[in-house]
Motif scaffolding. Structure first.
Motif, mmCIF file in Angstrom:
data_model
loop_
_atom_site.group_PDB
_atom_site.id
_atom_site.type_symbol
_atom_site.label_atom_id
_atom_site.label_comp_id
_atom_site.label_asym_id
_atom_site.label_seq_id
_atom_site.Cartn_x
_atom_site.Cartn_y
_atom_site.Cartn_z
ATOM 1 N N GLY A 194 0.674 -0.969 -0.236
ATOM 2 C CA GLY A 194 0.229 0.041 -0.431
ATOM 3 C C GLY A 194 0.940 0.837 -0.047
ATOM 4 O O GLY A 194 0.459 2.050 -0.799
ATOM 5 N N PHE A 195 1.457 1.740 0.947
ATOM 6 C CA PHE A 195 2.293 2.175 0.986
ATOM 7 C C PHE A 195 3.466 2.431 -0.474
ATOM 8 O O PHE A 195 4.011 3.658 -0.855
ATOM 9 C CB PHE A 195 3.431 2.421 1.660
ATOM 10 C CG PHE A 195 2.898 3.342 3.424
ATOM 11 C CD1 PHE A 195 2.693 4.060 3.383
ATOM 12 C CD2 PHE A 195 1.750 2.763 4.527
ATOM 13 C CE1 PHE A 195 1.160 5.160 3.616
ATOM 14 C CE2 PHE A 195 0.862 2.177 4.953
ATOM 15 C CZ PHE A 195 1.409 3.533 5.063
ATOM 16 N N LEU A 196 4.028 1.494 -0.938
ATOM 17 C CA LEU A 196 4.974 1.594 -1.926
ATOM 18 C C LEU A 196 4.025 2.437 -2.914
ATOM 19 O O LEU A 196 4.804 2.522 -3.595
ATOM 20 C CB LEU A 196 5.231 -0.350 -2.619
ATOM 21 C CG LEU A 196 6.452 -0.504 -1.452
ATOM 22 C CD1 LEU A 196 6.416 -1.831 -1.747
ATOM 23 C CD2 LEU A 196 7.618 0.189 -1.908
ATOM 24 N N VAL A 197 2.919 2.036 -3.629
ATOM 25 C CA VAL A 197 2.007 2.497 -4.297
ATOM 26 C C VAL A 197 1.686 3.598 -3.822
ATOM 27 O O VAL A 197 1.937 4.267 -5.450
ATOM 28 C CB VAL A 197 0.292 1.745 -4.014
ATOM 29 C CG1 VAL A 197 -0.313 2.479 -5.079
ATOM 30 C CG2 VAL A 197 0.773 0.722 -4.478
ATOM 31 N N TRP A 198 1.677 4.173 -2.602
ATOM 32 C CA TRP A 198 1.439 6.094 -2.223
ATOM 33 C C TRP A 198 2.912 6.258 -2.344
ATOM 34 O O TRP A 198 2.264 7.249 -3.107
ATOM 35 C CB TRP A 198 1.089 6.244 -0.633
ATOM 36 C CG TRP A 198 1.424 6.974 -0.033
ATOM 37 C CD1 TRP A 198 0.137 7.742 -0.508
ATOM 38 C CD2 TRP A 198 2.055 8.037 -0.408
ATOM 39 N NE1 TRP A 198 0.511 9.222 -0.115
ATOM 40 C CE2 TRP A 198 2.057 8.917 0.009
ATOM 41 C CE3 TRP A 198 3.474 7.615 0.331
ATOM 42 C CZ2 TRP A 198 3.025 9.875 0.483
ATOM 43 C CZ3 TRP A 198 4.745 8.706 0.445
ATOM 44 C CH2 TRP A 198 4.013 9.858 0.766
#
Length: 96
Positions: free
Chosen positions: A10-14
């Protein structure tokens, strides 16, 4: 590998959304793209990243470990909220 993606995805996508959206905005503004076109491109990118941020949530639901499933789910929800909160200005602010 699936566990790592569920936890950090999720935070890689962010972070990918952060780089891609601001790079596109800077490029569009410097090249003088019409505001409507630039806003449409940014909104389409935001929608794609919002959908992509749901992938770690789906992976977390498939985990057999309850602690990992709960942690990955909460991390994914936090990352999806970060995407929505940080980039919602695309919808109502002037692109340049």
């Amino acid at each position: 590998m699936r566990v790592l993606i569920a936890l950090l995805g999720g935070f890689l996508v962010w972070s990918a959304a952060f780089l891609a959206l601001y790079a596109t905005q800077a490029t569009g503004c410097s090249l003088g793209w019409p505001r409507g076109v630039l806003r449409a491109v940014l909104i389409a990118m935001l929608a794609g990243f919002a959908l992509l941020s749901l992938v770690p949530l789906a992976l977390a639901r498939r985990s057999a470990d309850p602690f990992l499933r709960r942690t990955a789910t909460l991390t994914g929800i936090a990352a999806s909220a970060a995407v929505a909160l940080c980039f919602s200005g695309i919808l109502w602010m002037a692109p340049c």
